[in-house]
Design a protein around this motif. Structure first.
Motif, PDB file in Angstrom:
ATOM      1  N   ILE A  40       0.852  -1.203   0.000  1.00  0.00           N
ATOM      2  CA  ILE A  40       0.000   0.000   0.000  1.00  0.00           C
ATOM      3  C   ILE A  40       0.881   1.244   0.000  1.00  0.00           C
ATOM      4  CG2 ILE A  40      -1.493   1.412   1.488  1.00  0.00           C
ATOM      5  CD1 ILE A  40      -3.153  -1.044   2.024  1.00  0.00           C
ATOM      6  N   LYS A  41       0.532   2.158  -0.900  1.00  0.00           N
ATOM      7  CA  LYS A  41       1.188   3.468  -0.937  1.00  0.00           C
ATOM      8  C   LYS A  41       0.158   4.487  -0.476  1.00  0.00           C
ATOM      9  CE  LYS A  41       3.732   6.573  -4.007  1.00  0.00           C
ATOM     10  NZ  LYS A  41       4.102   6.874  -5.406  1.00  0.00           N
ATOM     11  N   GLU A  42       0.377   5.031   0.708  1.00  0.00           N
ATOM     12  CA  GLU A  42      -0.557   6.019   1.254  1.00  0.00           C
ATOM     13  C   GLU A  42      -0.104   7.417   0.849  1.00  0.00           C
ATOM     14  OE1 GLU A  42      -1.004   8.714   4.563  1.00  0.00           O
ATOM     15  OE2 GLU A  42      -1.359   6.883   5.707  1.00  0.00           O
ATOM     16  N   VAL A  43      -0.963   8.101   0.098  1.00  0.00           N
ATOM     17  CA  VAL A  43      -0.638   9.438  -0.399  1.00  0.00           C
ATOM     18  C   VAL A  43      -1.856  10.343  -0.210  1.00  0.00           C
ATOM     19  CG1 VAL A  43       0.219  10.785  -2.360  1.00  0.00           C
ATOM     20  CG2 VAL A  43       0.774   8.355  -2.211  1.00  0.00           C
ATOM     21  N   ALA A  44      -1.675  11.441   0.512  1.00  0.00           N
ATOM     22  CA  ALA A  44      -2.789  12.364   0.760  1.00  0.00           C
ATOM     23  C   ALA A  44      -3.321  12.938  -0.548  1.00  0.00           C
ATOM     24  CB  ALA A  44      -2.338  13.485   1.697  1.00  0.00           C
ATOM     25  N   ILE A  45      -2.401  13.257  -1.464  1.00  0.00           N
ATOM     26  CA  ILE A  45      -2.820  13.888  -2.729  1.00  0.00           C
ATOM     27  C   ILE A  45      -2.550  12.946  -3.911  1.00  0.00           C
ATOM     28  CG2 ILE A  45      -2.734  16.289  -1.944  1.00  0.00           C
ATOM     29  CD1 ILE A  45       0.108  16.444  -3.148  1.00  0.00           C
ATOM     30  N   LEU A  46      -2.986  11.714  -3.757  1.00  0.00           N
ATOM     31  CA  LEU A  46      -2.784  10.665  -4.765  1.00  0.00           C
ATOM     32  C   LEU A  46      -3.330  11.088  -6.131  1.00  0.00           C
ATOM     33  CD1 LEU A  46      -1.880   7.536  -4.864  1.00  0.00           C
ATOM     34  CD2 LEU A  46      -4.323   7.089  -4.905  1.00  0.00           C
ATOM     35  N   PHE A  47      -4.537  11.676  -6.135  1.00  0.00           N
ATOM     36  CA  PHE A  47      -5.157  12.105  -7.388  1.00  0.00           C
ATOM     37  C   PHE A  47      -4.593  13.443  -7.841  1.00  0.00           C
ATOM     38  CE2 PHE A  47      -8.486   9.266  -5.649  1.00  0.00           C
ATOM     39  CZ  PHE A  47      -8.524   8.359  -6.695  1.00  0.00           C
ATOM     40  N   GLU A  48      -4.426  14.347  -6.888  1.00  0.00           N
ATOM     41  CA  GLU A  48      -4.002  15.707  -7.216  1.00  0.00           C
ATOM     42  C   GLU A  48      -2.631  15.738  -7.891  1.00  0.00           C
ATOM     43  OE1 GLU A  48      -6.692  16.013  -3.553  1.00  0.00           O
ATOM     44  OE2 GLU A  48      -5.284  14.589  -4.398  1.00  0.00           O
ATOM     45  N   CYS A  77      -0.854   3.189  -9.690  1.00  0.00           N
ATOM     46  CA  CYS A  77      -1.470   2.198  -8.805  1.00  0.00           C
ATOM     47  C   CYS A  77      -2.361   1.242  -9.583  1.00  0.00           C
ATOM     48  CB  CYS A  77      -2.308   2.902  -7.732  1.00  0.00           C
ATOM     49  SG  CYS A  77      -1.332   4.021  -6.703  1.00  0.00           S
ATOM     50  N   ASP A  78      -2.361  -0.018  -9.135  1.00  0.00           N
ATOM     51  CA  ASP A  78      -3.220  -1.030  -9.766  1.00  0.00           C
ATOM     52  C   ASP A  78      -4.646  -0.956  -9.237  1.00  0.00           C
ATOM     53  OD1 ASP A  78      -1.081  -2.482 -11.290  1.00  0.00           O
ATOM     54  OD2 ASP A  78      -0.278  -2.651  -9.264  1.00  0.00           O
ATOM     55  N   LEU A 114     -13.150   7.661  -8.902  1.00  0.00           N
ATOM     56  CA  LEU A 114     -11.979   7.027  -9.520  1.00  0.00           C
ATOM     57  C   LEU A 114     -11.401   5.896  -8.662  1.00  0.00           C
ATOM     58  CD1 LEU A 114     -10.157  10.234 -10.828  1.00  0.00           C
ATOM     59  CD2 LEU A 114     -11.318   8.510 -12.206  1.00  0.00           C
ATOM     60  N   SER A 115     -12.092   5.544  -7.581  1.00  0.00           N
ATOM     61  CA  SER A 115     -11.566   4.540  -6.649  1.00  0.00           C
ATOM     62  C   SER A 115     -12.201   3.173  -6.856  1.00  0.00           C
ATOM     63  CB  SER A 115     -11.816   4.997  -5.205  1.00  0.00           C
ATOM     64  OG  SER A 115     -11.171   6.232  -4.970  1.00  0.00           O
ATOM     65  N   ASP A 116     -11.438   2.139  -6.532  1.00  0.00           N
ATOM     66  CA  ASP A 116     -11.947   0.764  -6.601  1.00  0.00           C
ATOM     67  C   ASP A 116     -12.674   0.386  -5.313  1.00  0.00           C
ATOM     68  OD1 ASP A 116     -10.631  -0.230  -9.196  1.00  0.00           O
ATOM     69  OD2 ASP A 116      -8.970   0.703  -8.098  1.00  0.00           O
ATOM     70  N   TYR A 117     -12.225   0.983  -4.207  1.00  0.00           N
ATOM     71  CA  TYR A 117     -12.811   0.695  -2.891  1.00  0.00           C
ATOM     72  C   TYR A 117     -12.961   1.999  -2.124  1.00  0.00           C
ATOM     73  CZ  TYR A 117     -10.926  -3.947  -4.008  1.00  0.00           C
ATOM     74  OH  TYR A 117     -10.610  -5.134  -4.627  1.00  0.00           O
ATOM     75  N   VAL A 118     -14.016   2.079  -1.314  1.00  0.00           N
ATOM     76  CA  VAL A 118     -14.225   3.250  -0.450  1.00  0.00           C
ATOM     77  C   VAL A 118     -14.457   2.728   0.967  1.00  0.00           C
ATOM     78  CG1 VAL A 118     -15.677   5.257   0.040  1.00  0.00           C
ATOM     79  CG2 VAL A 118     -15.225   4.601  -2.338  1.00  0.00           C
ATOM     80  N   ILE A 119     -13.674   3.249   1.912  1.00  0.00           N
ATOM     81  CA  ILE A 119     -13.832   2.851   3.314  1.00  0.00           C
ATOM     82  C   ILE A 119     -14.444   4.007   4.089  1.00  0.00           C
ATOM     83  CG2 ILE A 119     -12.604   2.246   5.451  1.00  0.00           C
ATOM     84  CD1 ILE A 119     -10.580   0.728   3.742  1.00  0.00           C
ATOM     85  N   GLN A 120     -15.601   3.748   4.701  1.00  0.00           N
ATOM     86  CA  GLN A 120     -16.248   4.736   5.578  1.00  0.00           C
ATOM     87  C   GLN A 120     -15.561   4.627   6.942  1.00  0.00           C
ATOM     88  OE1 GLN A 120     -18.820   6.780   4.720  1.00  0.00           O
ATOM     89  NE2 GLN A 120     -19.131   5.941   2.672  1.00  0.00           N
ATOM     90  N   ASN A 121     -14.859   5.684   7.342  1.00  0.00           N
ATOM     91  CA  ASN A 121     -14.087   5.622   8.588  1.00  0.00           C
ATOM     92  C   ASN A 121     -14.717   6.491   9.675  1.00  0.00           C
ATOM     93  OD1 ASN A 121     -12.106   5.106  10.454  1.00  0.00           O
ATOM     94  ND2 ASN A 121     -10.674   6.587   9.610  1.00  0.00           N
ATOM     95  N   VAL A 122     -15.793   5.962  10.249  1.00  0.00           N
ATOM     96  CA  VAL A 122     -16.453   6.654  11.370  1.00  0.00           C
ATOM     97  C   VAL A 122     -16.380   5.756  12.597  1.00  0.00           C
ATOM     98  CG1 VAL A 122     -18.562   7.769  12.182  1.00  0.00           C
ATOM     99  CG2 VAL A 122     -18.003   7.820   9.746  1.00  0.00           C
ATOM    100  N   ASP A 123     -16.855   4.529  12.425  1.00  0.00           N
ATOM    101  CA  ASP A 123     -16.837   3.527  13.491  1.00  0.00           C
ATOM    102  C   ASP A 123     -15.648   2.592  13.237  1.00  0.00           C
ATOM    103  OD1 ASP A 123     -17.574   0.598  14.239  1.00  0.00           O
ATOM    104  OD2 ASP A 123     -18.909   1.804  15.488  1.00  0.00           O
ATOM    105  N   LEU A 124     -14.731   2.483  14.226  1.00  0.00           N
ATOM    106  CA  LEU A 124     -13.503   1.717  14.021  1.00  0.00           C
ATOM    107  C   LEU A 124     -13.755   0.237  13.760  1.00  0.00           C
ATOM    108  CD1 LEU A 124     -10.854   3.216  16.479  1.00  0.00           C
ATOM    109  CD2 LEU A 124     -10.925   3.366  13.997  1.00  0.00           C
TER     110      LEU A 124
END
Length: 197
Positions: free
Chosen positions: A107-115, A122-123, A166-176
């Motif tokens: 995993i490559k974590e990038v705040a401005i991956l699209f920007e 990325c695959d 533009l994403s393959d997956y979306v994670i809702q990060n409210v409840d851990l």
């Protein structure tokens, strides 16, 4: 396989990255590596000083508050920094990834991956989202800053809607707990996908 992980400021990207790491996935956090390179790369130091003046470094240490004040109100200045730093981070990532080529995925974590267009390398892409009020709450607690300063930073990023398209997956990060369930499901899907390749 390279999986990009992104999300707006305060969405909890790093928390999600840690969940993947606990599952044995190697994580490259571009912001951390960029900060390291800004301290260690002679080329970056010279170019930043040439662009923003001697005050950019004090006793060899990056003057973050000085740069932040310049950048967050002037998008064109942010582009200048990104043009200096991001190509080096990209090369650093390639070397890091080459050492992990046997792993199913990283995993490559990038705040401005699209920007900054690095999503093209990325695959698969995961975007982390959270309600705007929750993001403000987290950032006010974490950074001891103002709503206006947070808003300025958000203005430099794409909207969640634009990213999720533009994403393959979306994670809702409210409840851990629910976020962990989403991470486990996506992890298994990625492993299965890699096995088919």
């Amino acid at each position: 396989m390279i999986v990009g992980l992104t999300g707006g400021i305060g969405s909890g990207k790093t928390t999600i990255a840690k969940m993947f790491h606990k599952l044995g996935v190697s994580i490259y956090i571009a912001d951390i590596e960029a900060k390291k390179l800004m301290h260690t790369s002679v080329e970056i130091k010279e170019e930043l000083i040439a662009a923003f003046g001697e005050e950019t470094y004090i006793d060899g240490e990056l003057n973050r508050s000085y740069l932040s004040n310049i950048v967050f109100n002037k998008p064109e200045e942010l582009k200048k920094i990104n043009a200096i730093v991001h190509p080096r981070v990209g090369r650093h990532f390639k070397d890091w990834y080459a050492e992990r080529s046997e792993e199913k995925y990283v995993i490559k974590e990038v705040a401005i991956l699209f920007e900054n267009d690095s999503y093209k390398q990325c695959d698969k892409i995961i975007t982390v989202v959270a309600p705007i009020e929750e993001r403000f709450r987290r950032l006010l607690l974490r950074d001891k800053t103002t709503k206006q300063a947070i808003q300025n930073r958000m203005n430099n990023q794409w909207s969640d809607e634009r990213k999720t398209e533009l994403s393959d997956y979306v994670i809702q990060n409210v409840d851990l707990t629910k976020a962990q369930e989403q991470v486990a499901r996506i992890h298994q899907e990625l492993i299965d996908l890699c096995d088919k390749i």
